[in-house]
Enzyme design. Structure first.
Site, PDB file in Angstrom:
ATOM      1  N   CYS A  67      34.225 -49.016 -30.303  1.00 39.28           N
ATOM      2  CA  CYS A  67      35.477 -49.195 -29.564  1.00 39.28           C
ATOM      3  C   CYS A  67      36.244 -50.234 -30.357  1.00 39.28           C
ATOM      4  CB  CYS A  67      35.199 -49.675 -28.138  1.00 39.28           C
ATOM      5  SG  CYS A  67      36.691 -50.009 -27.172  1.00 39.28           S
TER       6      CYS A  67
ATOM      7  N   CYS B 222      41.366 -45.385 -32.266  1.00 40.36           N
ATOM      8  CA  CYS B 222      40.819 -45.356 -30.904  1.00 40.36           C
ATOM      9  C   CYS B 222      39.697 -44.334 -30.910  1.00 40.36           C
ATOM     10  CB  CYS B 222      41.896 -44.971 -29.882  1.00 40.36           C
ATOM     11  SG  CYS B 222      41.234 -44.783 -28.194  1.00 40.36           S
ATOM     12  N   ASN B 223      38.479 -44.778 -30.687  1.00 44.36           N
ATOM     13  CA  ASN B 223      37.336 -43.876 -30.710  1.00 44.36           C
ATOM     14  C   ASN B 223      37.377 -42.880 -29.557  1.00 44.36           C
ATOM     15  OD1 ASN B 223      35.127 -44.988 -32.825  1.00 44.36           O
ATOM     16  ND2 ASN B 223      36.228 -46.718 -31.943  1.00 44.36           N
ATOM     17  N   THR B 224      37.595 -43.376 -28.352  1.00 46.72           N
ATOM     18  CA  THR B 224      37.538 -42.526 -27.166  1.00 46.72           C
ATOM     19  C   THR B 224      38.495 -41.359 -27.270  1.00 46.72           C
ATOM     20  OG1 THR B 224      36.963 -44.472 -25.840  1.00 46.72           O
ATOM     21  CG2 THR B 224      37.713 -42.519 -24.647  1.00 46.72           C
ATOM     22  N   ALA B 225      39.706 -41.604 -27.805  1.00 48.69           N
ATOM     23  CA  ALA B 225      40.727 -40.569 -27.878  1.00 48.69           C
ATOM     24  C   ALA B 225      40.399 -39.473 -28.879  1.00 48.69           C
ATOM     25  CB  ALA B 225      42.079 -41.200 -28.212  1.00 48.69           C
TER      26      ALA B 225
ATOM     27  N   LYS C  29      41.971 -56.193 -23.553  1.00 50.91           N
ATOM     28  CA  LYS C  29      43.285 -55.584 -23.349  1.00 50.91           C
ATOM     29  C   LYS C  29      44.211 -56.523 -22.578  1.00 50.91           C
ATOM     30  CE  LYS C  29      41.617 -50.779 -23.447  1.00 50.91           C
ATOM     31  NZ  LYS C  29      42.394 -50.303 -24.593  1.00 50.91           N
TER      32      LYS C  29
ATOM     33  N   ASP D  45      45.301 -42.588 -19.689  1.00 48.45           N
ATOM     34  CA  ASP D  45      43.930 -43.051 -19.881  1.00 48.45           C
ATOM     35  C   ASP D  45      43.050 -41.930 -20.419  1.00 48.45           C
ATOM     36  OD1 ASP D  45      41.038 -43.590 -18.973  1.00 48.45           O
ATOM     37  OD2 ASP D  45      42.018 -45.509 -18.595  1.00 48.45           O
ATOM     38  N   ARG D  46      42.391 -42.204 -21.545  1.00 43.97           N
ATOM     39  CA  ARG D  46      41.590 -41.189 -22.221  1.00 43.97           C
ATOM     40  C   ARG D  46      40.321 -40.859 -21.456  1.00 43.97           C
ATOM     41  NH1 ARG D  46      45.018 -44.592 -23.393  1.00 43.97           N
ATOM     42  NH2 ARG D  46      43.523 -46.096 -24.209  1.00 43.97           N
TER      43      ARG D  46
ATOM     44  N   THR E 191      32.974 -47.054 -25.013  1.00 39.74           N
ATOM     45  CA  THR E 191      33.272 -46.606 -23.663  1.00 39.74           C
ATOM     46  C   THR E 191      32.426 -45.380 -23.329  1.00 39.74           C
ATOM     47  OG1 THR E 191      35.003 -45.056 -24.352  1.00 39.74           O
ATOM     48  CG2 THR E 191      35.666 -47.368 -23.978  1.00 39.74           C
TER      49      THR E 191
END
Length: 219
Positions: free
Chosen positions: A187, A78-81, A156, A47-48, A119
């Site tokens: 996201c 994936c933006n968060t990553a 998801k 989980d990022r 997120t």
């Protein structure tokens, strides 16, 4: 034409939708006009938001595997990553920065205030990027942010029904009501619920922005 390596699986549905956009946005009259894509669709990246260090190790390993397989350009829907981008860049290949590209796309709409649907980790990336670009970030209130995260996890889990779509539209509208002139879908689950015609303002879709950047860089 350069071979694209995609670090995917965060989540799987968003990655598949990104690949469909990549194909649709490529000017082609036959198979050979499309970009060669090497994909690591890995839904087991830690989980990022809660395990960033472990995520960076795994993302770095994915990048190295893609490079060894022949990728010449890397992208990650994936933006968060993107907070763990240093591990990916260590593989030594050009890496398309989704946050920077989407910030530029939002600025190009002419709006001074930009709403962010993302997120917590994504917001932590977009807020300073927007500020550095001379724009004002507009973020969801805490209760609405909790609703947003519930929607992300609903996607998801495979729930993209009309009720979820209505909830995402309402969150986008909340950003407009708070003064945003453009909304960033920050996201990659967001465009699975929210389309460009669902709000009375431009939607800067990070997945589409990334797909366009991949086409430009690889062709």
């Amino acid at each position: 034409m350069k071979t694209l390596g995609v670090l995917g699986g965060m989540g799987p549905a968003a990655t598949v939708a990104f690949l469909a956009r990549l194909q649709a946005l490529t000017p082609a009259t036959g198979d050979a006009d499309h970009i060669r894509v090497l994909m690591d669709l890995n839904p087991h990246v830690p989980d990022r938001n809660t395990r960033p260090g472990e995520a960076e190790v795994e993302l770095g390993a994915m990048a190295r595997r893609l490079a060894a397989a022949g990728a010449e350009v890397l992208a990650m829907p994936c933006n968060t990553a993107h907070a763990q981008a240093a591990g990916i860049r260590a593989a030594g290949l050009p890496f398309i920065d989704m946050i920077a590209a989407t910030t530029a796309a939002a600025k190009a709409t002419g709006a001074a205030a930009i709403g962010v649907l993302a997120t917590g980790g994504g917001r932590a990336l977009y807020a300073p990027a927007l500020t550095a670009a001379g724009l004002m970030p507009v973020l969801l209130k805490e209760a609405d942010q909790e609703r947003f995260m519930a929607l992300v996890y609903a996607v998801k889990a495979g729930d993209v029904g009309p009720d979820r779509r209505a909830e995402m539209r309402a969150l986008g509208q909340a950003l407009l009501d708070a003064g945003a002139g453009t909304v960033i879908a920050g996201c990659t689950e967001v465009p699975l619920l929210l389309g460009p015609n669902d709000l009375d303002a431009p939607l800067a879709d990070s997945a589409e922005v990334l797909a366009r950047a991949c086409v430009e860089m690889c062709r």
